[in-house]
Design an enzyme around this catalytic site. Structure first.
Site, PDB file in Angstrom:
ATOM      1  N   ASP A 153      -9.824  -5.644  -3.616  1.00  0.00           N
ATOM      2  CA  ASP A 153      -9.276  -4.486  -2.737  1.00  0.00           C
ATOM      3  C   ASP A 153     -10.439  -3.602  -2.552  1.00  0.00           C
ATOM      4  O   ASP A 153     -10.884  -3.069  -3.599  1.00  0.00           O
ATOM      5  CB  ASP A 153      -7.981  -4.197  -3.464  1.00  0.00           C
ATOM      6  CG  ASP A 153      -7.176  -3.330  -2.532  1.00  0.00           C
ATOM      7  OD1 ASP A 153      -7.906  -2.432  -1.867  1.00  0.00           O
ATOM      8  OD2 ASP A 153      -6.056  -3.543  -2.289  1.00  0.00           O
ATOM      9  N   HIS A 160      -7.367  -5.839   0.526  1.00  0.00           N
ATOM     10  CA  HIS A 160      -6.290  -5.325   1.175  1.00  0.00           C
ATOM     11  C   HIS A 160      -5.461  -5.588   2.186  1.00  0.00           C
ATOM     12  O   HIS A 160      -4.502  -4.941   2.497  1.00  0.00           O
ATOM     13  CB  HIS A 160      -6.710  -3.837   1.151  1.00  0.00           C
ATOM     14  CG  HIS A 160      -5.548  -2.647   1.028  1.00  0.00           C
ATOM     15  ND1 HIS A 160      -4.951  -2.451  -0.346  1.00  0.00           N
ATOM     16  CD2 HIS A 160      -4.886  -1.843   1.910  1.00  0.00           C
ATOM     17  CE1 HIS A 160      -4.101  -1.576  -0.097  1.00  0.00           C
ATOM     18  NE2 HIS A 160      -3.967  -1.156   1.246  1.00  0.00           N
ATOM     19  N   SER A 167       0.882  -1.247  -0.052  1.00  0.00           N
ATOM     20  CA  SER A 167      -0.130   0.006  -0.026  1.00  0.00           C
ATOM     21  C   SER A 167       0.885   1.433   0.142  1.00  0.00           C
ATOM     22  O   SER A 167       1.714   1.399  -1.161  1.00  0.00           O
ATOM     23  CB  SER A 167      -1.167   0.097   1.178  1.00  0.00           C
ATOM     24  OG  SER A 167      -2.005   0.729   1.026  1.00  0.00           O
TER      25      SER A 167
END
Lengths: 276, 276
Positions: free
Chosen positions: A222, A254, A146
Protein backbone atom coordinates in the site's frame (compact mmCIF):
# COMPACT_ATOMS: atom_id res chain seq x y z
CA UNK A 1 -36.81 9.97 -1.78
CA UNK A 2 -36.12 9.96 -5.49
CA UNK A 3 -35.01 7.06 -7.67
CA UNK A 4 -31.97 8.10 -9.70
CA UNK A 5 -31.50 4.72 -11.38
CA UNK A 6 -32.24 1.03 -10.95
CA UNK A 7 -30.39 -1.74 -12.76
CA UNK A 8 -30.88 -5.47 -12.58
CA UNK A 9 -27.69 -6.96 -11.23
CA UNK A 10 -26.87 -10.58 -10.23
CA UNK A 11 -30.56 -11.35 -10.03
CA UNK A 12 -31.24 -8.38 -7.76
CA UNK A 13 -31.33 -4.62 -8.16
CA UNK A 14 -28.57 -2.06 -7.99
CA UNK A 15 -30.32 1.21 -7.23
CA UNK A 16 -29.22 4.80 -6.78
CA UNK A 17 -31.47 7.07 -4.76
CA UNK A 18 -31.40 10.64 -3.52
CA UNK A 19 -33.19 12.43 -0.71
CA UNK A 20 -33.17 15.64 1.29
CA UNK A 21 -31.13 14.97 4.37
CA UNK A 22 -31.93 16.55 7.71
CA UNK A 23 -28.52 15.65 9.10
CA UNK A 24 -26.53 17.41 6.38
CA UNK A 25 -29.08 19.94 5.19
CA UNK A 26 -28.33 18.90 1.61
CA UNK A 27 -29.55 16.46 -0.99
CA UNK A 28 -27.69 13.19 -0.45
CA UNK A 29 -27.26 10.31 -2.89
CA UNK A 30 -26.62 6.64 -2.07
CA UNK A 31 -26.30 3.31 -3.82
CA UNK A 32 -28.22 0.26 -2.64
CA UNK A 33 -27.92 -3.29 -3.87
CA UNK A 34 -30.89 -5.50 -3.05
CA UNK A 35 -30.64 -9.22 -3.71
CA UNK A 36 -33.43 -11.23 -5.26
CA UNK A 37 -34.44 -12.53 -1.84
CA UNK A 38 -35.69 -9.12 -0.78
CA UNK A 39 -38.88 -9.93 -2.68
CA UNK A 40 -39.64 -12.73 -0.27
CA UNK A 41 -38.83 -11.03 3.00
CA UNK A 42 -36.48 -8.68 4.79
CA UNK A 43 -32.77 -9.29 4.18
CA UNK A 44 -29.71 -8.35 6.26
CA UNK A 45 -27.67 -5.32 5.23
CA UNK A 46 -23.97 -4.63 4.90
CA UNK A 47 -22.83 -0.99 4.91
CA UNK A 48 -19.86 -0.11 2.71
CA UNK A 49 -18.24 3.24 3.56
CA UNK A 50 -15.92 4.71 0.94
CA UNK A 51 -12.64 6.55 1.11
CA UNK A 52 -11.28 10.00 0.32
CA UNK A 53 -12.45 11.52 -2.99
CA UNK A 54 -15.09 8.82 -3.48
CA UNK A 55 -18.82 9.23 -3.96
CA UNK A 56 -21.56 6.61 -3.55
CA UNK A 57 -20.46 5.30 -6.94
CA UNK A 58 -16.87 4.07 -6.68
CA UNK A 59 -17.34 0.86 -4.74
CA UNK A 60 -20.71 0.27 -6.35
CA UNK A 61 -19.00 0.00 -9.72
CA UNK A 62 -15.49 -1.25 -8.88
CA UNK A 63 -15.56 -3.48 -5.82
CA UNK A 64 -17.44 -6.44 -7.29
CA UNK A 65 -19.45 -6.76 -4.11
CA UNK A 66 -22.81 -7.50 -5.67
CA UNK A 67 -21.77 -10.96 -6.86
CA UNK A 68 -21.11 -12.12 -3.32
CA UNK A 69 -23.97 -10.21 -1.75
CA UNK A 70 -26.31 -11.89 -4.22
CA UNK A 71 -24.88 -15.28 -3.39
CA UNK A 72 -25.38 -14.61 0.32
CA UNK A 73 -28.75 -12.91 -0.02
CA UNK A 74 -27.80 -9.66 1.68
CA UNK A 75 -28.21 -5.99 0.78
CA UNK A 76 -25.31 -3.55 0.50
CA UNK A 77 -25.62 0.19 0.94
CA UNK A 78 -23.00 2.61 -0.45
CA UNK A 79 -23.44 6.08 1.12
CA UNK A 80 -21.66 9.16 -0.14
CA UNK A 81 -18.59 10.40 1.75
CA UNK A 82 -19.72 13.96 2.50
CA UNK A 83 -22.36 16.60 1.83
CA UNK A 84 -21.89 18.30 -1.53
CA UNK A 85 -23.03 21.20 -3.62
CA UNK A 86 -23.02 24.95 -3.77
CA UNK A 87 -23.28 26.59 -0.37
CA UNK A 88 -21.45 23.65 1.22
CA UNK A 89 -17.98 24.45 2.55
CA UNK A 90 -15.01 22.96 0.73
CA UNK A 91 -11.24 23.04 0.61
CA UNK A 92 -8.78 22.92 -2.27
CA UNK A 93 -7.12 19.85 -0.76
CA UNK A 94 -8.47 16.43 -1.80
CA UNK A 95 -8.48 15.30 1.83
CA UNK A 96 -10.66 17.94 3.48
CA UNK A 97 -14.21 19.06 2.86
CA UNK A 98 -16.34 17.61 0.07
CA UNK A 99 -15.43 13.96 -0.52
CA UNK A 100 -13.67 13.85 2.83
CA UNK A 101 -16.33 13.94 5.55
CA UNK A 102 -14.40 11.54 7.81
CA UNK A 103 -17.67 10.24 9.32
CA UNK A 104 -17.84 12.84 12.09
CA UNK A 105 -20.28 15.55 13.16
CA UNK A 106 -18.35 18.80 12.68
CA UNK A 107 -18.40 21.26 15.54
CA UNK A 108 -16.21 23.90 13.92
CA UNK A 109 -16.84 26.56 11.30
CA UNK A 110 -17.08 26.53 8.34
CA UNK A 111 -17.97 22.81 8.48
CA UNK A 112 -20.57 22.70 11.20
CA UNK A 113 -23.78 23.36 9.30
CA UNK A 114 -23.48 20.46 6.81
CA UNK A 115 -20.68 18.04 7.75
CA UNK A 116 -22.65 15.67 9.97
CA UNK A 117 -21.79 12.38 8.31
CA UNK A 118 -21.85 10.51 11.63
CA UNK A 119 -25.52 11.27 12.19
CA UNK A 120 -26.26 10.68 8.53
CA UNK A 121 -24.73 7.19 8.38
CA UNK A 122 -25.57 6.12 11.92
CA UNK A 123 -29.13 7.43 12.17
CA UNK A 124 -30.81 9.09 9.24
CA UNK A 125 -29.94 6.74 6.40
CA UNK A 126 -30.70 3.53 8.33
CA UNK A 127 -34.12 4.93 9.26
CA UNK A 128 -34.77 5.86 5.63
CA UNK A 129 -33.81 2.41 4.37
CA UNK A 130 -35.90 0.71 7.04
CA UNK A 131 -38.96 2.68 5.93
CA UNK A 132 -38.51 2.26 2.19
CA UNK A 133 -36.97 -1.15 1.57
CA UNK A 134 -37.45 -4.71 2.69
CA UNK A 135 -34.39 -4.75 4.96
CA UNK A 136 -34.02 -6.31 8.41
CA UNK A 137 -32.44 -3.53 10.45
CA UNK A 138 -31.75 -5.96 13.27
CA UNK A 139 -29.13 -7.55 11.03
CA UNK A 140 -26.52 -4.96 10.11
CA UNK A 141 -22.82 -5.31 9.37
CA UNK A 142 -20.38 -2.62 8.32
CA UNK A 143 -17.20 -2.38 6.26
CA UNK A 144 -15.26 0.23 4.35
CA UNK A 145 -12.05 1.19 2.62
CA UNK A 146 -9.42 3.65 3.86
CA UNK A 147 -11.32 6.65 5.32
CA UNK A 148 -14.38 4.38 5.05
CA UNK A 149 -12.59 1.66 7.01
CA UNK A 150 -12.01 4.28 9.67
CA UNK A 151 -15.72 5.09 9.55
CA UNK A 152 -16.78 1.46 9.77
CA UNK A 153 -14.56 0.68 12.72
CA UNK A 154 -15.39 3.82 14.68
CA UNK A 155 -19.14 3.49 14.13
CA UNK A 156 -19.06 -0.18 15.10
CA UNK A 157 -17.15 0.33 18.32
CA UNK A 158 -19.12 3.41 19.37
CA UNK A 159 -22.51 1.81 18.78
CA UNK A 160 -22.41 -1.53 20.59
CA UNK A 161 -25.28 -3.78 19.57
CA UNK A 162 -25.85 -1.98 16.30
CA UNK A 163 -23.62 -4.02 13.98
CA UNK A 164 -23.08 -7.76 14.25
CA UNK A 165 -19.72 -7.69 12.47
CA UNK A 166 -17.19 -5.16 11.25
CA UNK A 167 -14.44 -5.34 8.67
CA UNK A 168 -12.17 -2.95 6.85
CA UNK A 169 -9.90 -2.74 3.84
CA UNK A 170 -6.74 -0.73 4.57
CA UNK A 171 -8.45 1.53 7.11
CA UNK A 172 -7.07 4.83 8.36
CA UNK A 173 -6.33 3.08 11.62
CA UNK A 174 -4.86 5.70 13.92
CA UNK A 175 -5.93 9.11 12.59
CA UNK A 176 -5.07 11.02 15.77
CA UNK A 177 -1.43 10.19 15.02
CA UNK A 178 -1.50 10.61 11.23
CA UNK A 179 -1.56 13.39 8.65
CA UNK A 180 -4.67 11.57 7.45
CA UNK A 181 -6.55 12.51 10.58
CA UNK A 182 -4.91 15.26 12.59
CA UNK A 183 -5.65 17.83 9.91
CA UNK A 184 -9.26 16.73 9.48
CA UNK A 185 -10.12 16.07 13.12
CA UNK A 186 -8.66 19.43 14.01
CA UNK A 187 -10.66 21.14 11.26
CA UNK A 188 -13.95 19.40 11.98
CA UNK A 189 -13.75 18.93 15.77
CA UNK A 190 -11.29 21.56 16.98
CA UNK A 191 -7.94 21.31 18.67
CA UNK A 192 -9.09 19.61 21.87
CA UNK A 193 -7.83 16.11 21.13
CA UNK A 194 -10.05 14.51 23.77
CA UNK A 195 -12.88 14.96 21.26
CA UNK A 196 -10.90 12.96 18.70
CA UNK A 197 -10.66 9.72 20.68
CA UNK A 198 -14.03 8.35 19.62
CA UNK A 199 -12.92 8.78 16.02
CA UNK A 200 -9.69 6.79 16.25
CA UNK A 201 -10.07 3.05 15.64
CA UNK A 202 -6.86 2.08 17.44
CA UNK A 203 -7.76 4.09 20.53
CA UNK A 204 -11.29 2.69 20.51
CA UNK A 205 -9.97 -0.83 20.10
CA UNK A 206 -7.64 -0.36 23.06
CA UNK A 207 -10.48 1.12 25.12
CA UNK A 208 -13.65 -0.74 24.15
CA UNK A 209 -12.99 -3.28 21.42
CA UNK A 210 -15.92 -4.65 19.41
CA UNK A 211 -18.51 -7.10 20.66
CA UNK A 212 -18.38 -9.35 17.59
CA UNK A 213 -15.96 -10.55 14.94
CA UNK A 214 -13.50 -8.21 13.20
CA UNK A 215 -11.73 -8.73 9.86
CA UNK A 216 -9.00 -6.38 8.61
CA UNK A 217 -7.19 -6.66 5.25
CA UNK A 218 -4.19 -4.47 4.51
CA UNK A 219 -2.05 -4.52 1.37
CA UNK A 220 1.64 -4.88 2.15
CA UNK A 221 2.56 -2.68 -0.83
CA UNK A 222 0.00 0.00 0.00
CA UNK A 223 1.46 3.35 -1.01
CA UNK A 224 -0.13 5.02 2.05
CA UNK A 225 1.10 2.71 4.82
CA UNK A 226 2.73 5.57 6.73
CA UNK A 227 -0.61 7.38 6.84
CA UNK A 228 -2.79 4.35 7.55
CA UNK A 229 -0.72 3.02 10.49
CA UNK A 230 -2.03 -0.56 10.43
CA UNK A 231 0.48 -1.62 13.09
CA UNK A 232 -1.32 0.47 15.70
CA UNK A 233 -4.59 -1.36 15.05
CA UNK A 234 -2.93 -4.77 14.90
CA UNK A 235 -1.29 -4.12 18.24
CA UNK A 236 -4.51 -2.88 19.81
CA UNK A 237 -6.54 -5.84 18.52
CA UNK A 238 -4.08 -8.34 19.90
CA UNK A 239 -3.67 -6.53 23.20
CA UNK A 240 -7.46 -6.37 23.58
CA UNK A 241 -7.73 -10.10 22.74
CA UNK A 242 -10.27 -8.96 20.13
CA UNK A 243 -12.09 -11.75 18.33
CA UNK A 244 -10.68 -11.00 14.93
CA UNK A 245 -8.33 -11.51 12.05
CA UNK A 246 -5.73 -9.07 10.77
CA UNK A 247 -4.29 -10.00 7.38
CA UNK A 248 -1.28 -8.40 5.68
CA UNK A 249 -1.71 -9.20 2.01
CA UNK A 250 1.53 -9.49 0.12
CA UNK A 251 1.85 -7.51 -3.10
CA UNK A 252 -1.40 -5.53 -2.86
CA UNK A 253 -1.68 -1.74 -2.96
CA UNK A 254 -4.40 0.73 -1.89
CA UNK A 255 -6.53 0.45 -5.01
CA UNK A 256 -9.90 -1.11 -5.73
CA UNK A 257 -8.05 -4.00 -7.38
CA UNK A 258 -7.07 -4.83 -3.82
CA UNK A 259 -10.56 -4.29 -2.44
CA UNK A 260 -12.14 -6.39 -5.17
CA UNK A 261 -9.63 -9.19 -4.66
CA UNK A 262 -10.81 -9.74 -1.10
CA UNK A 263 -14.42 -8.67 -1.31
CA UNK A 264 -15.69 -12.24 -1.40
CA UNK A 265 -13.98 -12.95 1.92
CA UNK A 266 -15.47 -9.84 3.53
CA UNK A 267 -19.01 -10.42 2.29
CA UNK A 268 -18.87 -14.04 3.41
CA UNK A 269 -17.46 -12.99 6.78
CA UNK A 270 -20.36 -10.60 7.35
CA UNK A 271 -22.95 -12.99 5.95
CA UNK A 272 -21.94 -15.60 8.50
CA UNK A 273 -22.58 -13.13 11.33
CA UNK A 274 -25.71 -11.65 9.74
CA UNK A 275 -27.42 -14.98 9.14
CA UNK A 276 -26.43 -16.48 12.53
CA UNK B 1 19.18 -45.00 14.74
CA UNK B 2 16.77 -47.32 16.50
CA UNK B 3 13.11 -47.90 15.73
CA UNK B 4 11.10 -47.51 18.92
CA UNK B 5 7.72 -48.08 17.28
CA UNK B 6 5.92 -47.85 13.95
CA UNK B 7 2.15 -47.70 13.56
CA UNK B 8 0.07 -47.53 10.43
CA UNK B 9 -1.81 -44.24 10.55
CA UNK B 10 -4.05 -42.58 7.91
CA UNK B 11 -2.54 -44.76 5.23
CA UNK B 12 1.03 -43.84 6.24
CA UNK B 13 3.30 -44.60 9.15
CA UNK B 14 3.64 -42.91 12.53
CA UNK B 15 7.10 -43.87 13.72
CA UNK B 16 9.13 -43.17 16.86
CA UNK B 17 12.89 -43.41 16.58
CA UNK B 18 15.87 -42.79 18.85
CA UNK B 19 19.51 -42.08 18.17
CA UNK B 20 22.70 -40.94 19.85
CA UNK B 21 22.90 -37.21 19.30
CA UNK B 22 26.18 -35.42 18.79
CA UNK B 23 24.57 -32.05 19.44
CA UNK B 24 23.21 -32.96 22.86
CA UNK B 25 25.54 -35.79 23.84
CA UNK B 26 22.49 -37.84 24.82
CA UNK B 27 20.10 -40.34 23.31
CA UNK B 28 17.30 -38.37 21.64
CA UNK B 29 13.84 -39.59 20.62
CA UNK B 30 11.59 -38.16 17.91
CA UNK B 31 8.27 -38.90 16.24
CA UNK B 32 7.92 -38.96 12.45
CA UNK B 33 4.78 -39.31 10.42
CA UNK B 34 5.31 -40.41 6.82
CA UNK B 35 2.36 -40.34 4.42
CA UNK B 36 1.65 -43.12 1.99
CA UNK B 37 3.21 -41.12 -0.84
CA UNK B 38 6.68 -41.51 0.63
CA UNK B 39 6.77 -44.94 -0.99
CA UNK B 40 6.66 -43.36 -4.43
CA UNK B 41 9.15 -40.55 -3.94
CA UNK B 42 10.45 -37.93 -1.56
CA UNK B 43 7.80 -35.86 0.24
CA UNK B 44 7.97 -32.40 1.85
CA UNK B 45 8.32 -32.14 5.62
CA UNK B 46 6.67 -30.02 8.30
CA UNK B 47 8.45 -29.65 11.63
CA UNK B 48 6.29 -29.42 14.73
CA UNK B 49 8.10 -28.10 17.82
CA UNK B 50 6.41 -28.67 21.16
CA UNK B 51 6.03 -26.58 24.28
CA UNK B 52 7.14 -26.64 27.88
CA UNK B 53 6.93 -30.04 29.64
CA UNK B 54 6.24 -31.86 26.35
CA UNK B 55 8.19 -34.72 24.81
CA UNK B 56 8.12 -35.92 21.19
CA UNK B 57 4.84 -37.60 22.08
CA UNK B 58 2.30 -34.90 23.02
CA UNK B 59 1.53 -33.43 19.63
CA UNK B 60 1.99 -36.78 17.95
CA UNK B 61 -0.92 -38.13 19.96
CA UNK B 62 -3.10 -35.07 20.63
CA UNK B 63 -2.84 -32.60 17.75
CA UNK B 64 -4.61 -34.63 15.07
CA UNK B 65 -2.03 -33.54 12.53
CA UNK B 66 -1.64 -36.84 10.75
CA UNK B 67 -5.09 -36.69 9.15
CA UNK B 68 -4.25 -33.50 7.32
CA UNK B 69 -0.64 -34.41 6.58
CA UNK B 70 -1.89 -37.61 4.97
CA UNK B 71 -4.40 -35.69 2.90
CA UNK B 72 -1.66 -33.32 1.73
CA UNK B 73 1.03 -35.98 1.29
CA UNK B 74 3.58 -34.41 3.62
CA UNK B 75 5.70 -35.76 6.48
CA UNK B 76 5.64 -34.31 10.00
CA UNK B 77 8.49 -34.58 12.49
CA UNK B 78 7.95 -34.14 16.25
CA UNK B 79 11.30 -33.63 18.03
CA UNK B 80 11.70 -33.74 21.79
CA UNK B 81 11.96 -30.43 23.67
CA UNK B 82 15.32 -31.00 25.45
CA UNK B 83 18.00 -33.51 26.24
CA UNK B 84 17.02 -35.89 29.05
CA UNK B 85 18.36 -38.52 31.39
CA UNK B 86 20.71 -39.01 34.29
CA UNK B 87 23.78 -36.84 34.08
CA UNK B 88 21.81 -34.12 32.28
CA UNK B 89 21.28 -30.92 34.26
CA UNK B 90 17.76 -30.16 35.44
CA UNK B 91 15.77 -27.76 37.60
CA UNK B 92 12.84 -28.26 39.92
CA UNK B 93 10.80 -25.74 37.95
CA UNK B 94 8.72 -27.04 35.04
CA UNK B 95 9.98 -24.22 32.83
CA UNK B 96 13.76 -24.72 32.99
CA UNK B 97 15.98 -27.66 32.15
CA UNK B 98 14.58 -30.97 30.94
CA UNK B 99 11.39 -30.43 28.93
CA UNK B 100 12.27 -26.75 28.54
CA UNK B 101 15.21 -26.49 26.13
CA UNK B 102 13.87 -23.30 24.53
CA UNK B 103 15.55 -24.17 21.20
CA UNK B 104 18.88 -22.50 22.02
CA UNK B 105 22.51 -23.60 22.32
CA UNK B 106 23.36 -23.03 25.99
CA UNK B 107 26.58 -21.18 26.74
CA UNK B 108 26.26 -21.24 30.53
CA UNK B 109 26.89 -23.89 33.17
CA UNK B 110 25.36 -26.22 34.12
CA UNK B 111 23.48 -26.31 30.80
CA UNK B 112 26.25 -25.99 28.26
CA UNK B 113 27.28 -29.60 27.72
CA UNK B 114 23.86 -30.94 26.67
CA UNK B 115 21.37 -28.12 26.02
CA UNK B 116 22.06 -27.53 22.32
CA UNK B 117 18.55 -27.86 20.97
CA UNK B 118 19.17 -25.23 18.28
CA UNK B 119 21.88 -27.31 16.63
CA UNK B 120 19.86 -30.44 17.16
CA UNK B 121 16.71 -29.20 15.44
CA UNK B 122 18.39 -26.99 12.83
CA UNK B 123 21.23 -29.28 11.77
CA UNK B 124 21.57 -32.75 13.21
CA UNK B 125 18.02 -34.05 12.98
CA UNK B 126 17.36 -32.77 9.43
CA UNK B 127 20.57 -34.48 8.27
CA UNK B 128 19.53 -37.70 9.97
CA UNK B 129 16.09 -37.64 8.38
CA UNK B 130 17.52 -36.87 4.97
CA UNK B 131 19.77 -39.91 5.18
CA UNK B 132 17.22 -42.35 6.53
CA UNK B 133 13.84 -41.44 5.05
CA UNK B 134 12.39 -40.55 1.67
CA UNK B 135 12.03 -36.83 2.47
CA UNK B 136 12.71 -33.84 0.21
CA UNK B 137 14.83 -31.59 2.41
CA UNK B 138 14.44 -28.76 -0.11
CA UNK B 139 10.79 -28.54 0.97
CA UNK B 140 10.63 -27.79 4.69
CA UNK B 141 8.08 -25.88 6.72
CA UNK B 142 8.01 -25.34 10.47
CA UNK B 143 5.39 -24.80 13.15
CA UNK B 144 5.03 -25.23 16.88
CA UNK B 145 3.06 -24.50 20.02
CA UNK B 146 3.96 -22.10 22.82
CA UNK B 147 7.72 -22.58 23.47
CA UNK B 148 7.66 -24.56 20.20
CA UNK B 149 6.05 -21.65 18.40
CA UNK B 150 8.92 -19.55 19.69
CA UNK B 151 11.31 -22.17 18.32
CA UNK B 152 9.61 -22.32 14.93
CA UNK B 153 9.57 -18.56 14.46
CA UNK B 154 13.15 -17.98 15.62
CA UNK B 155 14.56 -20.83 13.53
CA UNK B 156 12.65 -19.68 10.46
CA UNK B 157 13.77 -16.06 10.69
CA UNK B 158 17.39 -16.90 11.52
CA UNK B 159 17.77 -19.40 8.69
CA UNK B 160 16.52 -17.63 5.54
CA UNK B 161 15.96 -20.04 2.68
CA UNK B 162 15.63 -23.04 4.95
CA UNK B 163 11.88 -23.08 5.51
CA UNK B 164 9.30 -22.13 2.90
CA UNK B 165 6.63 -21.27 5.46
CA UNK B 166 6.32 -20.79 9.21
CA UNK B 167 3.34 -20.88 11.53
CA UNK B 168 2.73 -20.99 15.25
CA UNK B 169 0.02 -21.75 17.78
CA UNK B 170 0.10 -19.36 20.75
CA UNK B 171 3.86 -18.82 20.55
CA UNK B 172 6.00 -17.32 23.29
CA UNK B 173 6.27 -14.22 21.16
CA UNK B 174 8.49 -11.81 23.05
CA UNK B 175 10.56 -13.87 25.53
CA UNK B 176 13.10 -11.14 26.25
CA UNK B 177 10.25 -9.22 27.89
CA UNK B 178 8.48 -12.14 29.59
CA UNK B 179 8.92 -14.38 32.60
CA UNK B 180 8.67 -17.13 29.98
CA UNK B 181 11.98 -16.13 28.50
CA UNK B 182 14.04 -13.85 30.71
CA UNK B 183 14.63 -16.61 33.24
CA UNK B 184 15.54 -19.20 30.62
CA UNK B 185 17.56 -16.99 28.26
CA UNK B 186 19.50 -15.71 31.26
CA UNK B 187 20.13 -19.26 32.49
CA UNK B 188 21.10 -20.71 29.10
CA UNK B 189 22.78 -17.71 27.44
CA UNK B 190 23.89 -15.46 30.30
CA UNK B 191 22.94 -11.96 31.31
CA UNK B 192 24.17 -10.17 28.18
CA UNK B 193 20.82 -9.50 26.54
CA UNK B 194 22.38 -8.85 23.13
CA UNK B 195 22.75 -12.63 22.85
CA UNK B 196 19.01 -13.01 23.41
CA UNK B 197 17.87 -11.03 20.38
CA UNK B 198 18.12 -13.89 17.89
CA UNK B 199 15.84 -15.89 20.18
CA UNK B 200 12.99 -13.37 20.37
CA UNK B 201 10.42 -13.67 17.57
CA UNK B 202 9.09 -10.13 17.93
CA UNK B 203 12.58 -8.61 17.79
CA UNK B 204 13.49 -10.81 14.82
CA UNK B 205 10.27 -9.86 13.06
CA UNK B 206 11.00 -6.17 13.56
CA UNK B 207 14.58 -6.66 12.35
CA UNK B 208 14.46 -9.29 9.58
CA UNK B 209 10.96 -10.63 9.07
CA UNK B 210 10.47 -13.89 7.20
CA UNK B 211 10.89 -14.39 3.47
CA UNK B 212 7.67 -16.37 3.03
CA UNK B 213 4.18 -16.64 4.46
CA UNK B 214 3.47 -16.58 8.20
CA UNK B 215 0.37 -17.83 10.04
CA UNK B 216 -0.19 -17.23 13.76
CA UNK B 217 -3.15 -18.51 15.80
CA UNK B 218 -3.68 -17.32 19.35
CA UNK B 219 -6.54 -18.24 21.66
CA UNK B 220 -8.28 -15.19 23.10
CA UNK B 221 -8.95 -17.04 26.36
CA UNK B 222 -5.41 -18.40 26.67
CA UNK B 223 -4.52 -18.53 30.37
CA UNK B 224 -0.94 -17.47 29.58
CA UNK B 225 -1.55 -14.35 27.49
CA UNK B 226 0.52 -12.16 29.81
CA UNK B 227 3.49 -14.48 29.31
CA UNK B 228 3.03 -15.05 25.57
CA UNK B 229 2.71 -11.36 24.61
CA UNK B 230 1.02 -11.87 21.23
CA UNK B 231 0.50 -8.13 20.81
CA UNK B 232 4.24 -7.59 20.40
CA UNK B 233 4.36 -10.02 17.51
CA UNK B 234 1.19 -8.69 15.91
CA UNK B 235 2.60 -5.19 16.02
CA UNK B 236 5.94 -6.28 14.61
CA UNK B 237 4.34 -8.25 11.77
CA UNK B 238 2.18 -5.35 10.72
CA UNK B 239 4.96 -2.79 11.05
CA UNK B 240 7.24 -5.03 8.95
CA UNK B 241 4.49 -5.44 6.31
CA UNK B 242 5.12 -9.18 6.78
CA UNK B 243 3.24 -11.43 4.37
CA UNK B 244 1.14 -13.11 7.00
CA UNK B 245 -1.99 -13.68 9.00
CA UNK B 246 -2.44 -13.17 12.73
CA UNK B 247 -5.67 -14.66 14.08
CA UNK B 248 -7.10 -14.10 17.57
CA UNK B 249 -9.43 -17.05 18.10
CA UNK B 250 -12.36 -16.30 20.36
CA UNK B 251 -12.98 -18.69 23.22
CA UNK B 252 -9.89 -20.88 22.85
CA UNK B 253 -7.31 -21.53 25.56
CA UNK B 254 -3.69 -22.77 25.52
CA UNK B 255 -4.50 -26.47 25.33
CA UNK B 256 -4.18 -29.07 22.59
CA UNK B 257 -7.93 -28.77 22.06
CA UNK B 258 -7.03 -25.39 20.62
CA UNK B 259 -4.09 -26.71 18.60
CA UNK B 260 -6.15 -29.57 17.20
CA UNK B 261 -9.02 -27.24 16.29
CA UNK B 262 -6.81 -25.29 13.89
CA UNK B 263 -4.35 -27.94 12.79
CA UNK B 264 -6.08 -28.46 9.47
CA UNK B 265 -5.59 -24.80 8.63
CA UNK B 266 -1.90 -24.91 9.52
CA UNK B 267 -1.14 -28.10 7.62
CA UNK B 268 -2.95 -26.79 4.57
CA UNK B 269 -1.14 -23.45 4.87
CA UNK B 270 2.24 -25.19 4.85
CA UNK B 271 1.24 -27.68 2.16
CA UNK B 272 0.42 -24.85 -0.19
CA UNK B 273 3.92 -23.42 0.24
CA UNK B 274 5.62 -26.82 0.23
CA UNK B 275 3.99 -28.04 -2.97
CA UNK B 276 4.36 -24.71 -4.82
Amino acid sequence: MKTVSENTCFGGTQGVYSHDSTATGTEMTFGLFLPEETKDGPVPILWYLSGLTCTHENAMTKAGAQAWAAEQGIAICFPDTSPRGEGVANDDAYDLGQGAGFYVNATQDPWTPHFNMWDYVAEELPALLGENFNIDMDRQGITGHSMGGHGALTLAMNLPGRYRSVSAFSPIANPSQSDWGRKQLSAYLGDDETSWAKHDASLLMADKGFDGPVLIDQGADDQFLDLLKPEALAQAMAAKRQDGIFRMQKGYDHSYFFVASFMEDHVNFHAEALWA
